[in-house]
Design a protein around this motif. Structure first.
Motif, mmCIF file in Angstrom:
data_model
loop_
_atom_site.group_PDB
_atom_site.id
_atom_site.type_symbol
_atom_site.label_atom_id
_atom_site.label_comp_id
_atom_site.label_asym_id
_atom_site.label_seq_id
_atom_site.Cartn_x
_atom_site.Cartn_y
_atom_site.Cartn_z
ATOM 1 N N ILE A 108 42.223 34.277 39.017
ATOM 2 C CA ILE A 108 41.805 33.784 37.547
ATOM 3 C C ILE A 108 42.235 35.329 36.845
ATOM 4 O O ILE A 108 42.822 35.005 35.741
ATOM 5 C CB ILE A 108 40.685 33.333 37.527
ATOM 6 C CG1 ILE A 108 40.512 31.965 37.974
ATOM 7 C CG2 ILE A 108 40.384 33.487 35.825
ATOM 8 C CD1 ILE A 108 39.044 31.511 37.842
ATOM 9 N N TYR A 109 41.927 36.261 37.357
ATOM 10 C CA TYR A 109 41.898 37.579 36.447
ATOM 11 C C TYR A 109 43.529 37.779 36.212
ATOM 12 O O TYR A 109 43.801 38.323 35.143
ATOM 13 C CB TYR A 109 41.194 38.763 37.004
ATOM 14 C CG TYR A 109 39.725 38.921 37.027
ATOM 15 C CD1 TYR A 109 39.109 38.071 35.888
ATOM 16 C CD2 TYR A 109 38.953 39.272 38.128
ATOM 17 C CE1 TYR A 109 37.766 38.364 35.938
ATOM 18 C CE2 TYR A 109 37.766 39.314 37.974
ATOM 19 C CZ TYR A 109 37.046 38.777 36.969
ATOM 20 O OH TYR A 109 35.696 38.853 36.691
ATOM 21 N N GLN A 110 44.145 37.585 37.438
ATOM 22 C CA GLN A 110 45.548 38.065 37.519
ATOM 23 C C GLN A 110 46.205 37.074 36.479
ATOM 24 O O GLN A 110 47.421 37.375 35.770
ATOM 25 C CB GLN A 110 46.354 37.872 38.758
ATOM 26 C CG GLN A 110 45.602 39.062 39.764
ATOM 27 C CD GLN A 110 46.221 39.182 41.166
ATOM 28 O OE1 GLN A 110 46.272 37.833 41.512
ATOM 29 N NE2 GLN A 110 46.305 40.123 41.854
ATOM 30 N N LYS A 111 46.122 35.859 36.650
ATOM 31 C CA LYS A 111 46.742 34.701 35.590
ATOM 32 C C LYS A 111 46.403 35.243 34.307
ATOM 33 O O LYS A 111 47.344 34.935 33.528
ATOM 34 C CB LYS A 111 46.111 33.241 35.935
ATOM 35 C CG LYS A 111 46.929 32.062 35.103
ATOM 36 C CD LYS A 111 46.224 30.877 35.492
ATOM 37 C CE LYS A 111 46.908 29.632 34.809
ATOM 38 N NZ LYS A 111 46.377 28.462 34.927
ATOM 39 N N ASP A 112 45.281 35.450 33.957
ATOM 40 C CA ASP A 112 44.605 35.659 32.454
ATOM 41 C C ASP A 112 45.731 36.860 32.122
ATOM 42 O O ASP A 112 46.161 37.085 30.962
ATOM 43 C CB ASP A 112 43.314 35.947 32.452
ATOM 44 C CG ASP A 112 42.613 34.668 32.566
ATOM 45 O OD1 ASP A 112 43.439 33.582 32.208
ATOM 46 O OD2 ASP A 112 41.558 34.609 32.518
ATOM 47 N N PHE A 113 45.796 37.788 32.986
ATOM 48 C CA PHE A 113 46.311 39.128 32.670
ATOM 49 C C PHE A 113 47.847 38.810 32.399
ATOM 50 O O PHE A 113 48.403 39.401 31.314
ATOM 51 C CB PHE A 113 46.281 40.045 33.854
ATOM 52 C CG PHE A 113 47.225 41.470 33.790
ATOM 53 C CD1 PHE A 113 46.410 42.503 32.832
ATOM 54 C CD2 PHE A 113 48.357 41.702 34.082
ATOM 55 C CE1 PHE A 113 47.216 43.698 32.583
ATOM 56 C CE2 PHE A 113 49.022 42.908 34.002
ATOM 57 C CZ PHE A 113 48.449 43.729 33.305
#
Length: 195
Positions: free
Chosen positions: A67-72
């Protein structure tokens, strides 16, 4: 070519000495509160709690990382990108992906160094501190010592505007890391026999 005075100073009744040109190592506590990053309420920033819930409450680090990578990838705001990258590195560390975490912290130190957390800590300072800890954990003492040395120099040269409590915290952390390194070195020295 050979100056006689290292630093200009003023003596006040032989009791106090002032260095008018000297850089401050830190600022008084509470003086940088207005500089801390404001809380974000934009739509992309609201996605972060999903990752935080997975990370902190459910301990599902791989899902939080995704999720963090996608949001980034979807964010353009440097403040939020820096914070997300910090979350990515934290979850990588929790997942024992130490090499990935070091690379992510290096990216933070390189690209988001002066971004402040909500607590007023520069991301670059926190990232460098984490890198040294990860290198120590991995047993790469020489690289850890090099990282600590650079960070020590940055602190002494006032690379970041820190309050006294922040400065003292990181300085203490560095000193403890150095003590750990040298105590380990003493334990691994070969014992010499004296005849």
């Amino acid at each position: 070519q050979n100056p006689l005075v290292e630093e200009v100073f003023i003596s006040e009744n032989y009791e106090k000495i002032h260095f008018p040109l000297a850089k401050l190592l830190f600022l008084p506590d509470g003086s940088t509160q207005s500089l801390s990053s404001p809380s974000r309420t934009s739509a992309p920033a609201r996605k972060v709690p999903d990752g935080q819930q997975l990370e902190f409450q459910q301990k599902k680090y791989r899902q939080a990382l995704a999720i963090y990578q996608k949001d980034f990838e979807q964010i353009t705001d440097p403040q939020i990108k820096g914070e997300l990258l910090s979350s990515i590195a934290r979850v990588q560390k929790k997942s024992a992906l130490f090499r990935d975490a070091v690379k992510t912290y290096e990216a933070i130190a390189r690209d988001y160094s002066n971004i402040l957390t909500t607590g007023g800590i520069p991301l670059g300072l926190a990232a460098q501190s984490e890198i040294s800890s990860l290198l120590l954990t991995a047993g790469d003492t020489l690289s850890a010592l090099k990282t600590i040395s650079v960070l020590y120099k940055d602190l002494i040269n006032s690379r970041w505007m820190l309050e006294r409590a922040q400065y003292d915290f990181f300085l203490q952390h560095l000193n403890e890391s150095i003590n750990i390194i040298f105590s380990q070195a003493r334990l691994t020295e070969p014992i010499q026999s004296y005849q």
